[in-house]
Write an enzyme that holds these catalytic residues in place. Structure first.
Site, PDB file in Angstrom:
ATOM      1  N   GLU A 269      58.037  23.935   2.910  1.00 20.31           N
ATOM      2  CA  GLU A 269      59.230  22.883   3.471  1.00 20.31           C
ATOM      3  C   GLU A 269      60.472  22.895   2.669  1.00 20.31           C
ATOM      4  OE1 GLU A 269      57.693  18.929   3.540  1.00 20.31           O
ATOM      5  OE2 GLU A 269      59.918  18.121   3.556  1.00 20.31           O
TER       6      GLU A 269
ATOM      7  N   TYR B  65      59.467  15.918  -8.534  1.00 22.41           N
ATOM      8  CA  TYR B  65      59.719  15.336  -7.101  1.00 22.41           C
ATOM      9  C   TYR B  65      58.163  15.311  -6.549  1.00 22.41           C
ATOM     10  CZ  TYR B  65      59.259  14.810  -2.083  1.00 22.41           C
ATOM     11  OH  TYR B  65      58.977  14.709  -0.825  1.00 22.41           O
TER      12      TYR B  65
ATOM     13  N   ARG C 228      49.679  17.976   1.872  1.00 15.16           N
ATOM     14  CA  ARG C 228      50.690  18.567   1.264  1.00 15.16           C
ATOM     15  C   ARG C 228      50.331  18.430  -0.176  1.00 15.16           C
ATOM     16  NH1 ARG C 228      56.775  16.012   0.498  1.00 15.16           N
ATOM     17  NH2 ARG C 228      55.694  15.094  -1.365  1.00 15.16           N
TER      18      ARG C 228
ATOM     19  N   ASP D 285      59.845   5.556   3.681  1.00 17.15           N
ATOM     20  CA  ASP D 285      61.038   4.968   3.747  1.00 17.15           C
ATOM     21  C   ASP D 285      61.566   5.268   5.094  1.00 17.15           C
ATOM     22  OD1 ASP D 285      61.471   7.904   2.470  1.00 17.15           O
ATOM     23  OD2 ASP D 285      63.088   7.853   3.631  1.00 17.15           O
TER      24      ASP D 285
ATOM     25  N   ASN E 182      67.225   5.814   3.872  1.00 18.62           N
ATOM     26  CA  ASN E 182      67.219   5.643   2.219  1.00 18.62           C
ATOM     27  C   ASN E 182      68.171   5.339   1.335  1.00 18.62           C
ATOM     28  OD1 ASN E 182      65.157   4.685   0.327  1.00 18.62           O
ATOM     29  ND2 ASN E 182      64.426   6.800   0.392  1.00 18.62           N
TER      30      ASN E 182
ATOM     31  N   ASP F  98      56.226  21.003  -0.289  1.00 16.40           N
ATOM     32  CA  ASP F  98      57.661  20.646  -0.132  1.00 16.40           C
ATOM     33  C   ASP F  98      58.598  21.150  -1.351  1.00 16.40           C
ATOM     34  OD1 ASP F  98      60.080  19.492   0.330  1.00 16.40           O
ATOM     35  OD2 ASP F  98      59.290  17.529   0.915  1.00 16.40           O
TER      36      ASP F  98
ATOM     37  N   TRP G 232      68.446  17.126  -5.643  1.00 18.10           N
ATOM     38  CA  TRP G 232      67.357  16.424  -5.900  1.00 18.10           C
ATOM     39  C   TRP G 232      66.343  16.830  -4.607  1.00 18.10           C
ATOM     40  CZ3 TRP G 232      64.832  12.409  -2.996  1.00 18.10           C
ATOM     41  CH2 TRP G 232      63.649  11.948  -3.493  1.00 18.10           C
TER      42      TRP G 232
ATOM     43  N   GLU H 279      53.824  14.271   9.605  1.00 24.27           N
ATOM     44  CA  GLU H 279      53.646  13.731   8.297  1.00 24.27           C
ATOM     45  C   GLU H 279      53.003  12.164   8.273  1.00 24.27           C
ATOM     46  OE1 GLU H 279      57.336  13.604   5.941  1.00 24.27           O
ATOM     47  OE2 GLU H 279      56.109  13.687   3.799  1.00 24.27           O
TER      48      GLU H 279
ATOM     49  N   HIS I 154      59.515  14.331   9.831  1.00 21.83           N
ATOM     50  CA  HIS I 154      59.444  13.631   8.554  1.00 21.83           C
ATOM     51  C   HIS I 154      58.793  12.346   8.690  1.00 21.83           C
ATOM     52  CE1 HIS I 154      62.212  11.870   5.303  1.00 21.83           C
ATOM     53  NE2 HIS I 154      61.148  12.125   4.662  1.00 21.83           N
TER      54      HIS I 154
ATOM     55  N   ARG J 174      61.726  19.296  11.192  1.00 24.35           N
ATOM     56  CA  ARG J 174      61.335  18.083  10.594  1.00 24.35           C
ATOM     57  C   ARG J 174      62.186  16.821  10.818  1.00 24.35           C
ATOM     58  NH1 ARG J 174      57.714  16.555   7.644  1.00 24.35           N
ATOM     59  NH2 ARG J 174      59.075  16.034   5.785  1.00 24.35           N
TER      60      ARG J 174
ATOM     61  N   HIS K 136      61.507  20.781  -1.651  1.00 30.22           N
ATOM     62  CA  HIS K 136      62.744  19.805  -1.776  1.00 30.22           C
ATOM     63  C   HIS K 136      64.071  20.329  -2.128  1.00 30.22           C
ATOM     64  CE1 HIS K 136      63.755  15.515  -2.022  1.00 30.22           C
ATOM     65  NE2 HIS K 136      62.738  15.267  -0.962  1.00 30.22           N
TER      66      HIS K 136
ATOM     67  N   GLU L 117      64.733  17.314   7.534  1.00 35.29           N
ATOM     68  CA  GLU L 117      64.559  15.854   7.170  1.00 35.29           C
ATOM     69  C   GLU L 117      65.655  15.318   7.082  1.00 35.29           C
ATOM     70  OE1 GLU L 117      61.647  15.765   4.189  1.00 35.29           O
ATOM     71  OE2 GLU L 117      63.216  15.204   2.658  1.00 35.29           O
TER      72      GLU L 117
HETATM   73  O1  KDG Z   1      64.176   9.618   1.375  1.00 36.53           O
HETATM   74  C1  KDG Z   1      63.890  10.665   0.902  1.00 36.53           C
HETATM   75  C2  KDG Z   1      62.343  10.867   1.201  1.00 36.53           C
HETATM   76  O2  KDG Z   1      62.136  10.618   2.659  1.00 36.53           O
HETATM   77  C3  KDG Z   1      61.912  12.361   0.972  1.00 36.53           C
HETATM   78  O3  KDG Z   1      62.151  12.787  -0.501  1.00 36.53           O
HETATM   79  C4  KDG Z   1      60.723  12.592   1.443  1.00 36.53           C
HETATM   80  O4  KDG Z   1      60.887  14.961   1.159  1.00 36.53           O
HETATM   81  C5  KDG Z   1      60.207  14.055   1.597  1.00 36.53           C
HETATM   82  C6  KDG Z   1      59.140  14.132   2.502  1.00 36.53           C
HETATM   83  O5  KDG Z   1      58.856  15.400   2.876  1.00 36.53           O
HETATM   84  O6  KDG Z   1      58.502  13.377   3.008  1.00 36.53           O
HETATM   85 MG    MG Z   2      60.222  16.503   2.439  1.00 33.72          MG
END
Ligand code: KDG
Ligand code: MG
Length: 402
Positions: free
Chosen positions: A236, A159, A147, A316, A37, A210, A402, A339, A312, A283, A212, A262
């Protein structure tokens, strides 16, 4: 059998996807997802310049040898670009082998360990009550695991939460969008969300969250501890994963199950996590983690340490990756959950799929190979458009994760 031609299909049916197509002298071809991505063209160049010329003439049945040819033989190891390229090649080779032998890929990697694949859906809202409603809507659709992500009071965007009720898609065209982040506001808010969800929906539904990659270990330990009574299926990416030993602190303070991986690419991103039992779910997806060949080894190692998979599956990652994941999920004993974020209808005009959602699970049919196909003519109508993932800054302007 010999590989005679290899093509790259870069398209953007609502978002960018890069697909590798390996064609053989017997007319059998295989597909692999090569989407990274926001960095799609980096993988395309790596494949085009350094992998495709070396694939021509090879026997596609020699999957293990070809994997090592590109991993060991390249001298430069690991990294998302190289590993996504290897993953795409690997997926396409398993697809070819399945088609040539007339069996689905799950039957090449051990057969069915289960009949259906437990998935988790996404629910998100601008605040707690909207998130509660969205979780309810997913329960009504039969999901058994959800989730939950919520907007944070005082932060303009968060996010996992979309604007204007559009399906969540973080990659945007133009330069990266900058958001403002504040961990203190987040840490105060999230336990309230999950306490409310348990109050409304009781104990039976699986809830996931998540973080993140945004907490430090001590912040994550606080969050995991405060969420303990809510019995999450997992928390997560509580902390970014480069420093694996950072998870010791979280683990020693909480029994909330932890998931990570991920953004990982090889088994070496996971060795401390696995051998010290610092996590519960891996993941790392087929598309970025070296394909089925490498993930089979990761899952085998993880199984010794009571760790399960939870790949994951955001939008994307293309339907080719999702199909490959489902074959893996069906076959591997220490599967945990998958997921599932459905793709936009336009994506399915390009990719023809062999899986469907029913009653909280994904079901995949017994089409030989991976069972997905691509319509190259439709793909051509949706050309690539550069897009970036967003980035974060703290309230004072400091660049943040991020
Ligand atoms: O490209 C980044 C995304 O795939 C991500 O932010 C998605 O964290 C994610 C998730 O758990 O699906
Ligand atoms: Mg994630």
């Amino acid at each position: 059998m010999k590989i005679t031609e290899v093509k790259l299909i870069l398209c953007s049916p609502s978002r960018n996807f890069l697909t590798l197509k390996i064609i053989t002298d017997q007319g059998v071809y295989g597909l692999g997802d090569a989407t990274l991505n926001g960095r799609e063209k980096a993988v395309a160049t790596y494949l085009e310049e350094y992998c495709i010329p070396c694939l021509i003439g090879k026997d596609p049945f020699q999957i293990e040898d070809i994997w090592h040819y590109f991993y060991v033989g390249a001298y430069w190891r690991r990294g998302p670009v190289k590993m996504t390229a290897i993953s795409a090649i690997d997926m396409a080779l398993w697809d070819i082998k399945g088609k040539a032998l007339n069996i689905p890929v799950y039957n090449l990697i051990g057969g069915k360990s289960r009949q259906k694949i437990l998935v988790y859906a996404h629910a998100e809202g601008k605040d707690i009550e909207e998130t509660v409603d969205r979780v309810g809507a997913k329960i009504d659709q039969g999901f058994l695991a959800i989730r939950a992500q919520s907007g944070i009071p005082g932060l303009e965007d968060t996010y996992g939460v979309s604007r204007n009720n559009a399906p969540y898609e973080p990659a945007v065209r133009g330069n990266p969008k900058e958001s403002i982040w504040d961990t203190d506001k987040y840490l105060n808010h999230i336990p309230r969300l999950f306490k409310r969800l348990r109050e409304v929906y009781g104990d039976d539904i699986h809830l996931l969250h998540d973080a993140h990659h945004r907490c430090t270990p001590v912040e994550a330990a606080r969050l995991a501890r405060e969420l303990e009574s809510c019995h999450l299926f997992w928390l997560e990416d509580a902390v970014r994963g480069e420093l694996q030993e950072g998870y010791r602190l979280i683990r020693s303070h909480s029994t909330t199950p932890l998931a990570i991986g991920e953004v990982f690419n090889t088994i070496y991103d996971l060795t401390t996590f696995i051998t010290e039992q610092l996590i519960d779910y891996i993941r790392m997806p087929i598309v970025h983690g070296g394909g089925l060949t490498h993930l089979l080894k990761v899952a085998a190692m993880a199984s010794v340490y009571h760790i399960r998979t939870g790949f994951h599956g955001a939008t994307d990652l293309s339907p080719v990756n999702l199909a490959a994941s489902l074959h893996f999920d069906l076959a591997v004993n220490n599967f945990g959950i998958q997921e599932y974020m459905p793709h936009q209808p336009l994506v399915h005009e390009v990719f023809k799929i062999n899986y469907e959602y029913r009653d909280g699970h994904l079901h995949i049919d017994d089409t030989p190979g991976l069972g997905v196909d691509i319509d190259e003519e439709v793909a051509k109508k949706h050309p690539y458009q550069r897009a970036y993932l967003p980035m974060n800054r703290k309230m004072d302007g400091t660049v943040f994760h991020w």
